[in-house]
Design a protein around this motif. Structure first.
Motif, PDB file in Angstrom:
ATOM      1  N   MET A  65     -16.469 -25.434   0.913  1.00  0.00           N
ATOM      2  CA  MET A  65     -17.883 -25.182   1.215  1.00  0.00           C
ATOM      3  C   MET A  65     -18.193 -23.746   0.819  1.00  0.00           C
ATOM      4  SD  MET A  65     -19.710 -25.522   4.955  1.00  0.00           S
ATOM      5  CE  MET A  65     -21.489 -25.582   5.134  1.00  0.00           C
ATOM      6  N   ARG A 231     -11.254 -17.263  -9.562  1.00  0.00           N
ATOM      7  CA  ARG A 231     -12.439 -16.619  -8.997  1.00  0.00           C
ATOM      8  C   ARG A 231     -13.403 -16.301 -10.124  1.00  0.00           C
ATOM      9  NH1 ARG A 231     -11.867 -12.653  -3.938  1.00  0.00           N
ATOM     10  NH2 ARG A 231     -10.805 -14.535  -3.248  1.00  0.00           N
TER      11      ARG A 231
ATOM     12  N   MET B   1      -4.118 -10.714   4.664  1.00  0.00           N
ATOM     13  CA  MET B   1      -4.926  -9.663   4.068  1.00  0.00           C
ATOM     14  C   MET B   1      -4.324  -8.315   4.391  1.00  0.00           C
ATOM     15  SD  MET B   1      -8.899  -8.860   4.634  1.00  0.00           S
ATOM     16  CE  MET B   1      -8.315  -7.840   5.977  1.00  0.00           C
ATOM     17  N   SER B   2      -4.160  -7.501   3.378  1.00  0.00           N
ATOM     18  CA  SER B   2      -3.509  -6.220   3.610  1.00  0.00           C
ATOM     19  C   SER B   2      -4.414  -5.072   3.189  1.00  0.00           C
ATOM     20  CB  SER B   2      -2.208  -6.161   2.815  1.00  0.00           C
ATOM     21  OG  SER B   2      -2.511  -6.210   1.439  1.00  0.00           O
ATOM     22  N   ARG B   3      -5.679  -5.214   3.485  1.00  0.00           N
ATOM     23  CA  ARG B   3      -6.605  -4.150   3.115  1.00  0.00           C
ATOM     24  C   ARG B   3      -6.197  -2.871   3.844  1.00  0.00           C
ATOM     25  NH1 ARG B   3     -11.351  -4.875   0.943  1.00  0.00           N
ATOM     26  NH2 ARG B   3     -11.610  -6.997   1.710  1.00  0.00           N
ATOM     27  N   ASP B   7      -9.514   2.621   2.417  1.00  0.00           N
ATOM     28  CA  ASP B   7     -10.655   2.196   1.624  1.00  0.00           C
ATOM     29  C   ASP B   7     -11.977   2.636   2.228  1.00  0.00           C
ATOM     30  OD1 ASP B   7      -8.946  -0.740   0.795  1.00  0.00           O
ATOM     31  OD2 ASP B   7      -9.497   0.880  -0.557  1.00  0.00           O
ATOM     32  N   ARG B  28     -17.386  -1.540  -2.770  1.00  0.00           N
ATOM     33  CA  ARG B  28     -16.668  -1.125  -1.583  1.00  0.00           C
ATOM     34  C   ARG B  28     -17.535  -1.235  -0.327  1.00  0.00           C
ATOM     35  NH1 ARG B  28     -12.270   2.954  -1.849  1.00  0.00           N
ATOM     36  NH2 ARG B  28     -12.839   3.197  -4.033  1.00  0.00           N
ATOM     37  N   MET B  30     -20.009  -3.212   0.321  1.00  0.00           N
ATOM     38  CA  MET B  30     -20.204  -4.594   0.747  1.00  0.00           C
ATOM     39  C   MET B  30     -18.943  -5.121   1.414  1.00  0.00           C
ATOM     40  SD  MET B  30     -21.739  -7.831  -1.340  1.00  0.00           S
ATOM     41  CE  MET B  30     -20.250  -8.652  -1.873  1.00  0.00           C
ATOM     42  N   ALA B  31     -17.798  -4.797   0.836  1.00  0.00           N
ATOM     43  CA  ALA B  31     -16.538  -5.243   1.440  1.00  0.00           C
ATOM     44  C   ALA B  31     -16.399  -4.682   2.851  1.00  0.00           C
ATOM     45  CB  ALA B  31     -15.362  -4.819   0.563  1.00  0.00           C
ATOM     46  N   SER B  49      -9.730 -15.552   5.064  1.00  0.00           N
ATOM     47  CA  SER B  49      -9.125 -15.718   3.740  1.00  0.00           C
ATOM     48  C   SER B  49      -9.892 -14.922   2.687  1.00  0.00           C
ATOM     49  CB  SER B  49      -9.089 -17.200   3.344  1.00  0.00           C
ATOM     50  OG  SER B  49     -10.360 -17.612   2.894  1.00  0.00           O
ATOM     51  N   LEU B  50     -11.136 -14.513   3.003  1.00  0.00           N
ATOM     52  CA  LEU B  50     -11.955 -13.710   2.090  1.00  0.00           C
ATOM     53  C   LEU B  50     -12.118 -14.343   0.706  1.00  0.00           C
ATOM     54  CD1 LEU B  50     -10.966 -10.012   2.912  1.00  0.00           C
ATOM     55  CD2 LEU B  50     -13.065 -11.217   3.493  1.00  0.00           C
ATOM     56  N   ASN B  51     -12.052 -15.651   0.650  1.00  0.00           N
ATOM     57  CA  ASN B  51     -12.395 -16.314  -0.598  1.00  0.00           C
ATOM     58  C   ASN B  51     -13.901 -16.519  -0.672  1.00  0.00           C
ATOM     59  OD1 ASN B  51      -9.828 -16.720  -1.875  1.00  0.00           O
ATOM     60  ND2 ASN B  51      -9.331 -18.172  -0.243  1.00  0.00           N
ATOM     61  N   ASP B  52     -14.387 -16.940  -1.833  1.00  0.00           N
ATOM     62  CA  ASP B  52     -15.820 -17.167  -1.981  1.00  0.00           C
ATOM     63  C   ASP B  52     -16.231 -18.535  -1.460  1.00  0.00           C
ATOM     64  OD1 ASP B  52     -16.212 -14.686  -3.059  1.00  0.00           O
ATOM     65  OD2 ASP B  52     -16.042 -15.353  -5.130  1.00  0.00           O
ATOM     66  N   GLN B  53     -15.292 -19.234  -0.853  1.00  0.00           N
ATOM     67  CA  GLN B  53     -15.590 -20.538  -0.254  1.00  0.00           C
ATOM     68  C   GLN B  53     -14.597 -20.781   0.867  1.00  0.00           C
ATOM     69  OE1 GLN B  53     -12.397 -20.494  -2.143  1.00  0.00           O
ATOM     70  NE2 GLN B  53     -13.994 -20.593  -3.703  1.00  0.00           N
ATOM     71  N   ALA B  54     -14.916 -21.692   1.745  1.00  0.00           N
ATOM     72  CA  ALA B  54     -13.985 -22.054   2.818  1.00  0.00           C
ATOM     73  C   ALA B  54     -13.353 -23.397   2.478  1.00  0.00           C
ATOM     74  CB  ALA B  54     -14.731 -22.159   4.135  1.00  0.00           C
ATOM     75  N   THR B 139     -18.145 -19.536   6.049  1.00  0.00           N
ATOM     76  CA  THR B 139     -18.331 -18.873   4.761  1.00  0.00           C
ATOM     77  C   THR B 139     -19.725 -18.276   4.739  1.00  0.00           C
ATOM     78  OG1 THR B 139     -18.030 -19.085   2.354  1.00  0.00           O
ATOM     79  CG2 THR B 139     -19.139 -20.907   3.472  1.00  0.00           C
TER      80      THR B 139
END
Lengths: 349, 349
Positions: A65, A231, B1-3, B7, B28, B30-31, B49-54, B139
């Protein structure tokens, strides 16, 4: 549906008419707008039921989604418009999970006074994009805000799709040694929009690459179901996308400038506009990270597809606790490809 | 996630900070906004997961999908705000198919200059509403437009849910003889927003009824899986909803004014504002149409639920090729309950 014609004394005036507040207020005018514009253009069984939701058949499996708000300015640009962009953008976000997109929703925020002719042009462009992609727009919503409280039209689309068994694609799956591929030349969308916005004559033939990538993704997964990451490098361009992936996976990356596909005309326009094509938005390209053994097969599958003809292997994933993305320059040096701190291109999608 | 923390040199300033164009540009800033605001508030495995979708697990069966753009003005009103409203509104649209809502997406269009404190308050309100409803926001997307091109914040939510086997609820299933029920008193949301907008002191204690109705719907379906129609009478109020159903089903309706649940304070405020409670938006009420044999059972189930305590049977479906909705007035006459032609309450949801 047995709506009788007498409800609408006159059809909507798509030549000189404008959006007014009644088109968002849930009464007769809104029903007419839905019927004469959205139903007409998006025509499908789900919308025709005129319920506040669509009832959908979905094959078993995991779903992807994704949602995207589109605020691109200008609304029309070489190669596309906010309508086609809003369909492609969300289809692509769904496809980047390796999913087959099934259905889209669309929500409109219209500004009072916006010409109905422009709205129809946008909606027809969405309808065409959805038909070509074979992903129907099954439900929607329309709101109207006062003049000066919006900017013509904003469109939020949401998509769902089904993820094939065995496919596990995610931004945190890049591993040292993996190969980094891109599906074609970089920066066309951003440059097309910026050139249009700035009225740059010499770049006016550069067209947005806006396109739906799910067919390309399916072809890639066919030959390599074990792809690690996909991506689409939209806002912030390839540089931002690679940094996001590096951070999520806890790896570094080394790309080679000489391998980056950038057309001469985009490079020239970027030079003029003070932009770096690595940071410029694409709307019809993807980055792929896969195991070394899959790279040649995936690259061949990409190049065999019309949307991946200029695909290239551009570098590889490295071990790096700092998660740096670096580039071997054409001059033989190395430079950091960092996140941008500030604004590069506002309202690019 | 290892941000890594470095940053973000400084955390976002949620006291005096404001949205600026960089928060929408994919870099940066926006993140950081996503991490420190949205992830923090909506916290769940899908977003992390910070992907552009779930990627979602969905039980087998038909899905309901609904989307709603929210542009309510003012953003904060007695009983709720655009955040809680955007969660409830879409959950309700999904629930009105008889579906169990599973997941939500959220897309934000922010206006440059909007206070980060207000944005956080809204996002926290969304998070609370989603947690209480047990429907995670999985998402999202964030865009920023220039000052004067938006109005603080617009939020589009999209929901999906699974429709239980055997449930067939749709606006075209009303049949002559069916009973018409509503789940409680009418007009509270619209009056709360209008009173707030107009600065009406005497009505300032009227609170929006905004609420998620999927629990109520589940209780109703438990006792009567054969319910014909469910719909939440939002924009345009109950009058518009009944007209839509009458048209879609090709039937008429006869309701009784004396049976309509309207609180004294809403009636008084409507009188003052020149509004008819039948046309005023609700955000925590539903209309239900069912076979006569189901009506008592459904009504009892509604009244046993905290969100249906004041449920009432208000009329029945008639045979009428004109699809007229009519009302027996308290004075013993009859009047048409027609669609509104024009604008009643702009930007009510």
């Amino acid at each position: 549906m047995s709506r009788s014609r007498k409800d609408w004394p006159r059809p909507l005036d798509f030549r000189d008419g404008r959006v007014d507040m009644t088109h968002g207020s849930g009464g007769r005018a809104m029903a007419q707008l839905i019927e004469e514009l959205f139903l007409e253009a998006f025509d499908n069984q789900y919308l025709r039921s005129l319920n506040d939701q669509a009832c959908l058949a979905v094959p078993p499996g995991r779903l992807a989604m994704a949602t995207d708000a589109h605020v691109v300015s200008p609304l029309f640009f070489p190669g596309g418009d906010i309508g086609s962009l809003s369909v492609h953008g969300t289809i692509n976000d769904v496809a980047m999970a390796g999913a087959r997109p099934l259905y889209l929703s669309a929500a409109f925020v219209l500004e009072e006074g916006f010409p109905l002719a422009d709205l129809r042009r946008i909606v027809q462009s969405m309808a065409l994009a959805a038909r070509q992609a074979r992903v129907p727009i099954v439900t929607g919503d329309t709101k109207v805000v006062e003049s000066g409280k919006g900017d013509g039209v904003f469109i939020t689309t949401t998509g769902i799709g089904v993820i094939p068994e065995g496919v596990e694609i995610s931004g945190d799956r890049a591993r040292p040694g993996d190969r980094i591929l891109v599906s074609g030349t970089l920066g066309k969308h951003g440059v097309a929009v910026m050139a249009c916005r700035e009225g740059l004559e010499f770049a006016s033939h550069i067209r947005s690459d806006t396109a739906a990538l799910h067919g390309l993704v399916a072809a890639m997964i066919d030959v390599a179901p074990g792809i690690h990451v996909l991506r689409d490098p939209t806002r912030g361009g390839l540089a931002t996308t690679l940094n996001e992936i590096a951070r999520a996976s806890g790896v570094g990356m080394m790309i080679e400038e000489v391998r980056l596909p950038v057309s001469g005309e985009v490079a020239a326009a970027c030079e003029f506009l003070g932009l770096d094509p690595l940071y410029v938005a694409n709307e019809g390209k993807l980055a792929c990270i896969c195991a070394p053994r899959d790279a040649e097969r995936v690259l061949a599958a990409m190049r065999a597809h019309s949307l991946g003809a200029k695909a290239a292997l551009i570098g590889e994933v490295t071990e790096d606790p700092n998660c740096f993305v670096q580039m071997k320059t054409t001059l033989g040096g190395r430079r950091m490809v960092d996140w941008l701190s500030g604004e590069q291109l506002p309202r690019i999608c």
